[in-house]
Design a protein around this motif. Sequence first.
Motif, PDB file in Angstrom:
ATOM      1  N   HIS A  33       4.400  -7.382  -2.368  1.00 15.63           N
ATOM      2  CA  HIS A  33       5.633  -6.939  -1.701  1.00 15.63           C
ATOM      3  C   HIS A  33       5.702  -5.415  -1.648  1.00 15.63           C
ATOM      4  O   HIS A  33       6.176  -4.830  -0.649  1.00 15.63           O
ATOM      5  N   TRP A  34       5.232  -4.750  -2.678  1.00 16.94           N
ATOM      6  CA  TRP A  34       5.221  -3.282  -2.732  1.00 16.94           C
ATOM      7  C   TRP A  34       4.454  -2.708  -1.542  1.00 16.94           C
ATOM      8  O   TRP A  34       4.860  -1.704  -0.949  1.00 16.94           O
ATOM      9  N   PHE A  35       3.346  -3.356  -1.159  1.00 15.77           N
ATOM     10  CA  PHE A  35       2.549  -2.873  -0.031  1.00 15.77           C
ATOM     11  C   PHE A  35       3.281  -3.045   1.307  1.00 15.77           C
ATOM     12  O   PHE A  35       2.963  -2.370   2.279  1.00 15.77           O
ATOM     13  N   SER A  36       4.249  -3.940   1.366  1.00 15.27           N
ATOM     14  CA  SER A  36       4.966  -4.174   2.622  1.00 15.27           C
ATOM     15  C   SER A  36       6.192  -3.285   2.779  1.00 15.27           C
ATOM     16  O   SER A  36       6.788  -3.244   3.857  1.00 15.27           O
ATOM     17  N   ARG A  37       6.550  -2.552   1.746  1.00 10.74           N
ATOM     18  CA  ARG A  37       7.780  -1.764   1.767  1.00 10.74           C
ATOM     19  C   ARG A  37       7.643  -0.515   2.643  1.00 10.74           C
ATOM     20  O   ARG A  37       6.647   0.221   2.562  1.00 10.74           O
ATOM     21  N   ASP A  38       8.672  -0.257   3.442  1.00  8.21           N
ATOM     22  CA  ASP A  38       8.678   0.921   4.305  1.00  8.21           C
ATOM     23  C   ASP A  38       8.998   2.194   3.537  1.00  8.21           C
ATOM     24  O   ASP A  38       8.670   3.301   3.992  1.00  8.21           O
ATOM     25  N   ASP A  39       9.651   2.057   2.389  1.00 11.36           N
ATOM     26  CA  ASP A  39      10.043   3.253   1.645  1.00 11.36           C
ATOM     27  C   ASP A  39       8.952   3.749   0.707  1.00 11.36           C
ATOM     28  O   ASP A  39       9.162   4.712  -0.051  1.00 11.36           O
ATOM     29  N   VAL A  40       7.781   3.105   0.724  1.00 13.22           N
ATOM     30  CA  VAL A  40       6.635   3.575  -0.064  1.00 13.22           C
ATOM     31  C   VAL A  40       5.702   4.335   0.862  1.00 13.22           C
ATOM     32  O   VAL A  40       5.313   3.831   1.921  1.00 13.22           O
ATOM     33  N   ALA A  41       5.330   5.533   0.459  1.00 16.45           N
ATOM     34  CA  ALA A  41       4.506   6.392   1.304  1.00 16.45           C
ATOM     35  C   ALA A  41       3.130   5.768   1.544  1.00 16.45           C
ATOM     36  O   ALA A  41       2.553   5.115   0.658  1.00 16.45           O
ATOM     37  N   LYS A  42       2.600   6.009   2.750  1.00 17.89           N
ATOM     38  CA  LYS A  42       1.298   5.464   3.108  1.00 17.89           C
ATOM     39  C   LYS A  42       0.204   5.962   2.176  1.00 17.89           C
ATOM     40  O   LYS A  42      -0.699   5.207   1.804  1.00 17.89           O
ATOM     41  N   ASN A  43       0.289   7.246   1.792  1.00 20.75           N
ATOM     42  CA  ASN A  43      -0.769   7.780   0.922  1.00 20.75           C
ATOM     43  C   ASN A  43      -0.759   7.108  -0.447  1.00 20.75           C
ATOM     44  O   ASN A  43      -1.799   6.945  -1.095  1.00 20.75           O
ATOM     45  N   GLN A  44       0.429   6.667  -0.918  1.00 24.46           N
ATOM     46  CA  GLN A  44       0.506   5.921  -2.174  1.00 24.46           C
ATOM     47  C   GLN A  44      -0.231   4.579  -2.042  1.00 24.46           C
ATOM     48  O   GLN A  44      -0.984   4.179  -2.945  1.00 24.46           O
ATOM     49  N   LYS A  45      -0.021   3.928  -0.928  1.00 27.48           N
ATOM     50  CA  LYS A  45      -0.694   2.640  -0.704  1.00 27.48           C
ATOM     51  C   LYS A  45      -2.199   2.825  -0.599  1.00 27.48           C
ATOM     52  O   LYS A  45      -2.993   2.040  -1.149  1.00 27.48           O
ATOM     53  N   GLU A  46      -2.622   3.868   0.118  1.00 23.90           N
ATOM     54  CA  GLU A  46      -4.056   4.155   0.261  1.00 23.90           C
ATOM     55  C   GLU A  46      -4.691   4.434  -1.106  1.00 23.90           C
ATOM     56  O   GLU A  46      -5.778   3.954  -1.409  1.00 23.90           O
ATOM     57  N   GLU A  47      -3.992   5.211  -1.911  1.00 25.89           N
ATOM     58  CA  GLU A  47      -4.521   5.545  -3.240  1.00 25.89           C
ATOM     59  C   GLU A  47      -4.657   4.293  -4.109  1.00 25.89           C
ATOM     60  O   GLU A  47      -5.628   4.135  -4.860  1.00 25.89           O
ATOM     61  N   PHE A  48      -3.663   3.411  -4.007  1.00 29.92           N
ATOM     62  CA  PHE A  48      -3.709   2.174  -4.802  1.00 29.92           C
ATOM     63  C   PHE A  48      -4.894   1.308  -4.364  1.00 29.92           C
ATOM     64  O   PHE A  48      -5.658   0.810  -5.207  1.00 29.92           O
ATOM     65  N   ILE A  49      -5.066   1.148  -3.059  1.00 32.06           N
ATOM     66  CA  ILE A  49      -6.205   0.362  -2.555  1.00 32.06           C
ATOM     67  C   ILE A  49      -7.513   0.982  -3.027  1.00 32.06           C
ATOM     68  O   ILE A  49      -8.435   0.275  -3.483  1.00 32.06           O
ATOM     69  N   GLN A  50      -7.623   2.305  -2.930  1.00 31.99           N
ATOM     70  CA  GLN A  50      -8.848   2.995  -3.358  1.00 31.99           C
ATOM     71  C   GLN A  50      -9.108   2.751  -4.837  1.00 31.99           C
ATOM     72  O   GLN A  50     -10.244   2.494  -5.257  1.00 31.99           O
ATOM     73  N   ALA A  51      -8.064   2.838  -5.649  1.00 32.78           N
ATOM     74  CA  ALA A  51      -8.220   2.620  -7.087  1.00 32.78           C
ATOM     75  C   ALA A  51      -8.680   1.187  -7.386  1.00 32.78           C
ATOM     76  O   ALA A  51      -9.495   0.952  -8.290  1.00 32.78           O
ATOM     77  N   LEU A  52      -8.169   0.233  -6.636  1.00 33.77           N
ATOM     78  CA  LEU A  52      -8.545  -1.168  -6.860  1.00 33.77           C
ATOM     79  C   LEU A  52     -10.003  -1.428  -6.518  1.00 33.77           C
ATOM     80  O   LEU A  52     -10.730  -2.072  -7.284  1.00 33.77           O
ATOM     81  N   ILE A  53     -10.466  -0.919  -5.371  1.00 31.81           N
ATOM     82  CA  ILE A  53     -11.841  -1.229  -4.960  1.00 31.81           C
ATOM     83  C   ILE A  53     -12.865  -0.389  -5.726  1.00 31.81           C
ATOM     84  O   ILE A  53     -14.046  -0.745  -5.773  1.00 31.81           O
ATOM     85  N   ASP A  54     -12.418   0.730  -6.318  1.00 31.03           N
ATOM     86  CA  ASP A  54     -13.335   1.572  -7.097  1.00 31.03           C
ATOM     87  C   ASP A  54     -13.346   1.215  -8.577  1.00 31.03           C
ATOM     88  O   ASP A  54     -14.089   1.822  -9.355  1.00 31.03           O
ATOM     89  N   PHE A  55     -12.525   0.258  -8.973  1.00 34.63           N
ATOM     90  CA  PHE A  55     -12.378  -0.029 -10.399  1.00 34.63           C
ATOM     91  C   PHE A  55     -13.690  -0.507 -11.005  1.00 34.63           C
ATOM     92  O   PHE A  55     -14.297  -1.477 -10.555  1.00 34.63           O
ATOM     93  N   ASP A  56     -14.143   0.176 -12.030  1.00 34.48           N
ATOM     94  CA  ASP A  56     -15.339  -0.200 -12.785  1.00 34.48           C
ATOM     95  C   ASP A  56     -14.875  -0.701 -14.142  1.00 34.48           C
ATOM     96  O   ASP A  56     -14.456   0.073 -15.006  1.00 34.48           O
ATOM     97  N   ASP A  57     -14.925  -2.021 -14.315  1.00 35.96           N
ATOM     98  CA  ASP A  57     -14.346  -2.584 -15.536  1.00 35.96           C
ATOM     99  C   ASP A  57     -15.208  -2.357 -16.776  1.00 35.96           C
ATOM    100  O   ASP A  57     -14.738  -2.471 -17.896  1.00 35.96           O
TER     101      ASP A  57
END
Length: 627
Positions: A33-57
């Motif tokens: 739901h956070w990704f669908s919110r209009d009040d969340v900046a696009k760069n915040q969403k981009e950063e979150f996606i980047q962090a998820l796909i770059d995660f090295d466990d």
Amino acid sequence: MHDWQYFFQHDRTNLNQGNYRIFESEWKTEILHWFSRDDVAKNQKEEFIQALIDFDDGCGDFYRYRAYFLAAEALAWFPECSLGDAIVEQLLKWSYGYFRQDKRDWQILPELLVKAARKTLELTDRQRVIAAFVHLVHTTESRTILRLAAEKLAQLDPGNKSAIAALALLKSVPEDRVTFCETSDSQEKIAVGDETAFAALIQIMETTLNKDNCLDAIATLGKIAVGNQTAFVKDVGAAIAAFTKFLQINQGDRICFDAAKALWQIDPGNANAINSLVYILETSASTSLINYVAAYLLEIDSDNQTATNALFELVKNLGKSENDPEYAKYITWAATRRLLEIDPSHQLAINALVQLIKTAQNHSYLNIAVKELGSLGGGNPDVIAALIELISCTKNDYLLCDAAWSLGKIDLGNKIAIATLLQIIETTQDESICCQAAAYLGDLIPGDRLAINTLSQLLETTQSEWVLIYATQNLLKIDPTNPTAIATLCQIWQSNPYKNESFLLDAVRNLAQLDPAEKLVQEKLNEVILTLIQFIQTFKQDDDNQNCFNNQATTQLSYESFLLDIADSLTKILQTEHLLQVLTALKGYLNEQFYKNGSYRYEAVFNIIWHCAENLNYPDFYKAWHN
């Protein structure tokens, strides 16, 4: 809350200070739901996606995959993401064990990873997935990947021209029977009523000399035409005409049965379909074909006298056959059952059933008859009398047990059935017969104490491996928490020489059905899990004679399937308190050396640790991995 680090903040130096809500199922809905919110900046969403796909466990990629799949799902709420194409491309690679064109070989991936990636493809940005499949269809050098991609593309985007063209290309140059079947089946998944699909299948049916290929085309054409007579009048009309012509040319042939069924599906009530089926009944010499055709004809035309007469003739012959009398007897029983479905009181069918019971030489027809009569409303006095007569005259103890059980199932509470089983238990000197009778008694009278005591005593005295296993299984059915049966499970693992590994799987499955909260069950679970871990670590292929559990050849299960079955069974009985123990014991088998030397052991261990990762939090898993 706008900062994505509220959900995910990785600190390798101090995991307990990190934030790993991305791996907690209760947070998933809020994250998406956070990704669908209009009040969340696009760069915040981009950063979150980047962090998820770059995660090295740092612990085998199990949590890396989970983070990546979450990023892919987020694309459905954040489709404008600049990383979307790359994410979907990676999902495709994981989904299809892709062909590496630069190395000219296949990259084989664990099945659980493949399934998870394919499931995620259905949850991510649909338009990107369609575009990725179109690109794959146009660029892959692998015929197998071309077929898989075209089939999936046809499902995602009905009518897609790239999918239709690809499947038409595959159809035009079939490599073998299997490839043809797969292509024909894929054709069905294209947009229903597409004129290209109709024309291609009709051409196959009219021109091919290979009857097996004709069967595939017939079945597929019937499926894609069903229910679309109004929307695609021209194409469905062409299919009806093609089937009619086919039935005229191949009149009476075995393949006409399938063609007539397909024609009836498209055009219920079609006289040509009925006439073709009747012609088969009147001309065929095959009793099995007559049985199937008559049964189907009565299903679509319950008053068809020709079909009823055909079944009558089969029943009158009562299993007569010079080539295979046992198979002919089976056909007789099948025809009898069809007649009983039409009329449960039909005297000819009842007489045939009685005769089959009277002439039974083994339990197979009795068991089949009991199951079928149960669904048809058993209890016919003539059938009961036949079973009582069989009980009074048979000298075969196994058949006697089966007859008594059959009688008790058809006529609940029948005193002769119960008395017969009791007498067998009291008088037989044969452990296997006694075990069978006690198991049947427990089935007829749930919780019967004599049955429980008899099976318990057999567990303590028998020297027979078969009796030990069978008595344990049946005792647990009658009394699921029986301590003797539970203790025997552990005895089987610890002392059984594993001449037949399927015993181990049977025992594990039994344990999986018990209540893990029981103290005795908990104790046995601990012992069993240790045994299964050791088994996975040391089990070898049969021909190398190095298996520490088995110094004889395995006859029931292959090396590959057995390891995967053991892994599946282990995950079913694992409790939370066992997960770290299992992870620590098996993580060393997930390196490249073990993958090359024993890919099935690698896959089995991967499946188990995947289960652990799904049920442990990331910090605990990481610490255990590096312990």
